[in-house]
Design an enzyme around this catalytic site. Structure first.
Site, PDB file in Angstrom:
ATOM      1  N   GLY A 275       0.786  -1.234   0.000  1.00 35.28           N
ATOM      2  CA  GLY A 275       0.000   0.000   0.000  1.00 35.28           C
ATOM      3  C   GLY A 275       0.814   1.278   0.000  1.00 35.28           C
ATOM      4  O   GLY A 275       0.303   2.321   0.414  1.00 35.28           O
ATOM      5  N   SER A 276       2.046   1.234  -0.501  1.00 37.42           N
ATOM      6  CA  SER A 276       2.834   2.476  -0.475  1.00 37.42           C
ATOM      7  C   SER A 276       2.225   3.526  -1.408  1.00 37.42           C
ATOM      8  O   SER A 276       2.188   4.713  -1.060  1.00 37.42           O
ATOM      9  CB  SER A 276       4.301   2.204  -0.827  1.00 37.42           C
ATOM     10  OG  SER A 276       4.456   1.844  -2.178  1.00 37.42           O
ATOM     11  N   ASN A 277       1.731   3.105  -2.572  1.00 42.44           N
ATOM     12  CA  ASN A 277       1.095   4.081  -3.467  1.00 42.44           C
ATOM     13  C   ASN A 277      -0.191   4.619  -2.848  1.00 42.44           C
ATOM     14  O   ASN A 277      -0.485   5.816  -2.949  1.00 42.44           O
ATOM     15  CB  ASN A 277       0.805   3.430  -4.832  1.00 42.44           C
ATOM     16  CG  ASN A 277       2.049   3.339  -5.692  1.00 42.44           C
ATOM     17  OD1 ASN A 277       2.493   4.327  -6.263  1.00 42.44           O
ATOM     18  ND2 ASN A 277       2.630   2.152  -5.772  1.00 42.44           N
TER      19      ASN A 277
ATOM     20  N   MET B  52      -3.953  -6.926  -7.420  1.00 36.31           N
ATOM     21  CA  MET B  52      -3.256  -7.927  -8.240  1.00 36.31           C
ATOM     22  C   MET B  52      -4.194  -8.882  -8.980  1.00 36.31           C
ATOM     23  O   MET B  52      -3.882 -10.052  -9.166  1.00 36.31           O
ATOM     24  CB  MET B  52      -2.286  -8.724  -7.355  1.00 36.31           C
ATOM     25  CG  MET B  52      -1.288  -7.861  -6.596  1.00 36.31           C
ATOM     26  SD  MET B  52      -0.319  -6.790  -7.668  1.00 36.31           S
ATOM     27  CE  MET B  52       0.816  -7.987  -8.332  1.00 36.31           C
ATOM     28  N   ARG B  53      -5.342  -8.381  -9.392  1.00 35.52           N
ATOM     29  CA  ARG B  53      -6.288  -9.233 -10.111  1.00 35.52           C
ATOM     30  C   ARG B  53      -6.852  -8.499 -11.321  1.00 35.52           C
ATOM     31  O   ARG B  53      -6.882  -7.265 -11.344  1.00 35.52           O
ATOM     32  CB  ARG B  53      -7.455  -9.614  -9.193  1.00 35.52           C
ATOM     33  CG  ARG B  53      -7.051 -10.522  -8.049  1.00 35.52           C
ATOM     34  CD  ARG B  53      -8.243 -10.702  -7.133  1.00 35.52           C
ATOM     35  NE  ARG B  53      -7.939 -11.557  -6.002  1.00 35.52           N
ATOM     36  CZ  ARG B  53      -8.074 -12.870  -5.996  1.00 35.52           C
ATOM     37  NH1 ARG B  53      -8.522 -13.500  -7.076  1.00 35.52           N
ATOM     38  NH2 ARG B  53      -7.787 -13.578  -4.918  1.00 35.52           N
ATOM     39  N   LEU B  54      -7.337  -9.290 -12.290  1.00 35.21           N
ATOM     40  CA  LEU B  54      -8.058  -8.695 -13.412  1.00 35.21           C
ATOM     41  C   LEU B  54      -9.413  -8.187 -12.912  1.00 35.21           C
ATOM     42  O   LEU B  54     -10.010  -8.769 -12.013  1.00 35.21           O
ATOM     43  CB  LEU B  54      -8.282  -9.737 -14.508  1.00 35.21           C
ATOM     44  CG  LEU B  54      -7.063 -10.131 -15.337  1.00 35.21           C
ATOM     45  CD1 LEU B  54      -7.440 -11.248 -16.309  1.00 35.21           C
ATOM     46  CD2 LEU B  54      -6.517  -8.934 -16.104  1.00 35.21           C
ATOM     47  N   ILE B  55      -9.874  -7.100 -13.509  1.00 37.72           N
ATOM     48  CA  ILE B  55     -11.182  -6.555 -13.162  1.00 37.72           C
ATOM     49  C   ILE B  55     -12.233  -7.172 -14.093  1.00 37.72           C
ATOM     50  O   ILE B  55     -12.075  -7.175 -15.310  1.00 37.72           O
ATOM     51  CB  ILE B  55     -11.188  -5.020 -13.332  1.00 37.72           C
ATOM     52  CG1 ILE B  55     -10.125  -4.367 -12.430  1.00 37.72           C
ATOM     53  CG2 ILE B  55     -12.575  -4.443 -13.049  1.00 37.72           C
ATOM     54  CD1 ILE B  55     -10.405  -4.429 -10.955  1.00 37.72           C
TER      55      ILE B  55
ATOM     56  N   ASN C  71      -4.867   2.302 -13.599  1.00 38.69           N
ATOM     57  CA  ASN C  71      -3.942   1.394 -12.908  1.00 38.69           C
ATOM     58  C   ASN C  71      -2.518   1.910 -13.081  1.00 38.69           C
ATOM     59  O   ASN C  71      -2.222   2.627 -14.042  1.00 38.69           O
ATOM     60  CB  ASN C  71      -4.056  -0.011 -13.530  1.00 38.69           C
ATOM     61  CG  ASN C  71      -3.132  -1.016 -12.871  1.00 38.69           C
ATOM     62  OD1 ASN C  71      -3.033  -1.064 -11.645  1.00 38.69           O
ATOM     63  ND2 ASN C  71      -2.453  -1.818 -13.669  1.00 38.69           N
TER      64      ASN C  71
ATOM     65  N   HIS D 154       1.455   0.416 -13.360  1.00 39.89           N
ATOM     66  CA  HIS D 154       2.190  -0.831 -13.594  1.00 39.89           C
ATOM     67  C   HIS D 154       3.687  -0.523 -13.629  1.00 39.89           C
ATOM     68  O   HIS D 154       4.104   0.453 -14.253  1.00 39.89           O
ATOM     69  CB  HIS D 154       1.745  -1.457 -14.920  1.00 39.89           C
ATOM     70  CG  HIS D 154       2.429  -2.752 -15.197  1.00 39.89           C
ATOM     71  ND1 HIS D 154       2.057  -3.940 -14.582  1.00 39.89           N
ATOM     72  CD2 HIS D 154       3.504  -3.048 -15.975  1.00 39.89           C
ATOM     73  CE1 HIS D 154       2.863  -4.901 -14.989  1.00 39.89           C
ATOM     74  NE2 HIS D 154       3.744  -4.399 -15.831  1.00 39.89           N
TER      75      HIS D 154
HETATM   76  C1  GRF Z   1       3.415  -1.195  -7.558  1.00 38.28           C
HETATM   77  O1  GRF Z   1       4.699  -1.443  -8.031  1.00 38.28           O
HETATM   78  C2  GRF Z   1       2.451  -1.073  -8.704  1.00 38.28           C
HETATM   79  O2  GRF Z   1       3.037  -0.591  -9.864  1.00 38.28           O
HETATM   80  C3  GRF Z   1       2.021  -2.509  -8.906  1.00 38.28           C
HETATM   81  O3  GRF Z   1       1.945  -3.047  -7.621  1.00 38.28           O
HETATM   82  C4  GRF Z   1       2.872  -2.382  -6.781  1.00 38.28           C
HETATM   83  C5  GRF Z   1       2.125  -1.944  -5.535  1.00 38.28           C
HETATM   84  O4  GRF Z   1       3.005  -1.465  -4.567  1.00 38.28           O
HETATM   85  N1  GRF Z   1       0.785  -2.580  -9.648  1.00 38.28           N
HETATM   86  P1  GRF Z   1       2.417  -0.795  -3.252  1.00 38.28           P
HETATM   87  O5  GRF Z   1       1.490  -1.806  -2.599  1.00 38.28           O
HETATM   88  O6  GRF Z   1       1.702   0.447  -3.643  1.00 38.28           O
HETATM   89  O7  GRF Z   1       3.607  -0.524  -2.387  1.00 38.28           O
END
Ligand code: GRF
Length: 213
Positions: A25-27, A104-107, A121, A123
Site C-alpha cells: 500500500g505504499s502508493n 493484483m487481479r483482473l477486473i 492502474n 504498472h
Molecule cells: C506497484 O509497483 C504497482 O506498480 C504494482 O503493484 C505495486 C504496488 O506497490 N501494480 P504498493 O502496494 O503500492 O507498495
C-alpha cells in the site's frame, strides 16, 4: 456530456476516488497523503477496497479511519460475487473514479462496465513491455537498459488499457531486484499523484472527455 461528466463539472463537488489495493500500500499511502493535504487536483480519496483483509493497504485504511471494504474473493464465492459486493460499497460511498494501486487481479465486467473509462492502474514497467506479474524481475532478466512506470486506463485485459503517462527508470549495472524496485516505487510515488491530480483537475474522469478538452 453524460451524467458522470456533468457531476464532475460542478466545481463545488470533489471527484470522489476509491483506491483498490492488495499489497503493502505504499502508493495508496502517498495518494491518501496528497488527498488529506488537499493536493489531488480537487480529488478526494474517500475509501479503500482490498481483496486481502490483512494487507498493508487495508490495515492503513483501518488505522486512519478511512472507510474500507476488505474481504477475500473466497468469502464471496469468487470474483463476480466480490465485485458485486464491492460495487454496492462503491455506490454507498458515491465513488466517481477508481484508482488501482497494486490490486493484483483482473477486473471483471461487474466493476468494469459501470466504471469503464473511470478506472486507472499503475504498472511497474514501460508497457507494453513486461506486463503481468514481477515486471521489475522481468526487466532484469531481459537485461533491459531501462524500464519504468506506466499509468493506464483499465480494460478487460492484463495491463492492456490505453496509456495515460509513463516515466522512464534507468537500470544500473549492479542493480538488484530490491534496488530497482525501490527506484521504481519512487517514480510511482511521484507520477501517480500527478496523474490523478490532472484527471481530477479536469473535473472529468472519462477518457473521451479528457481527449475532447
Ligand atoms: C506497484 O509497483 C504497482 O506498480 C504494482 O503493484 C505495486 C504496488 O506497490 N501494480 P504498493 O502496494 O503500492 O507498495
Amino acid at each position: 456530456m453524460d451524467a458522470h461528466a456533468a457531476a464532475y463539472s460542478s466545481s463545488a463537488r470533489p471527484v470522489r476516488i476509491a483506491v483498490l489495493a492488495s499489497g503493502a500500500g505504499s502508493n495508496f499511502r502517498v495518494l491518501l497523503r496528497h488527498s488529506l493535504e488537499d493536493d489531488l487536483g480537487g480529488g478526494q480519496i474517500v475509501c479503500l477496497l482490498s481483496d486481502k483483509p490483512l494487507s498493508g493497504a487495508a490495515l492503513h485504511a483501518a488505522a486512519t479511519d478511512l472507510p474500507y471494504y476488505a474481504e477475500t474473493h473466497k468469502a464471496h464465492g469468487g470474483r463476480a460475487g466480490w465485485e458485486q459486493a464491492a460495487l454496492q460499497f462503491l455506490q454507498s460511498q458515491r465513488v466517481d473514479f477508481i484508482v488501482l494501486a497494486g490490486y493484483m487481479r483482473l477486473i471483471g465486467g461487474t466493476l468494469l462496465t459501470p466504471y469503464e473509462g473511470r478506472m486507472i492502474n499503475i504498472h511497474p514497467s514501460l508497457l507494453p513491455a513486461f506486463p503481468g506479474l514481477d515486471a521489475p524481475a522481468q526487466a532484469l532478466a531481459a537485461r533491459a537498459a531501462e524500464t519504468g512506470v506506466t499509468v493506464h486506463y483499465v480494460d478487460a485485459g492484463l495491463d492492456t488499457g490505453e496509456v495515460i503517462a509513463q516515466r522512464v527508470v534507468a537500470i544500473h549495472e549492479f542493480d538488484t531486484l530490491e534496488s530497482l524496485t525501490a527506484r521504481i516505487h519512487s517514480a510511482e510515488h511521484e507520477l501517480y499523484p500527478s496523474v490523478v491530480s490532472a484527471i481530477c483537475a479536469s473535473k472529468m474522469g472519462r477518457k473521451q472527455d479528457i481527449k475532447e478538452q
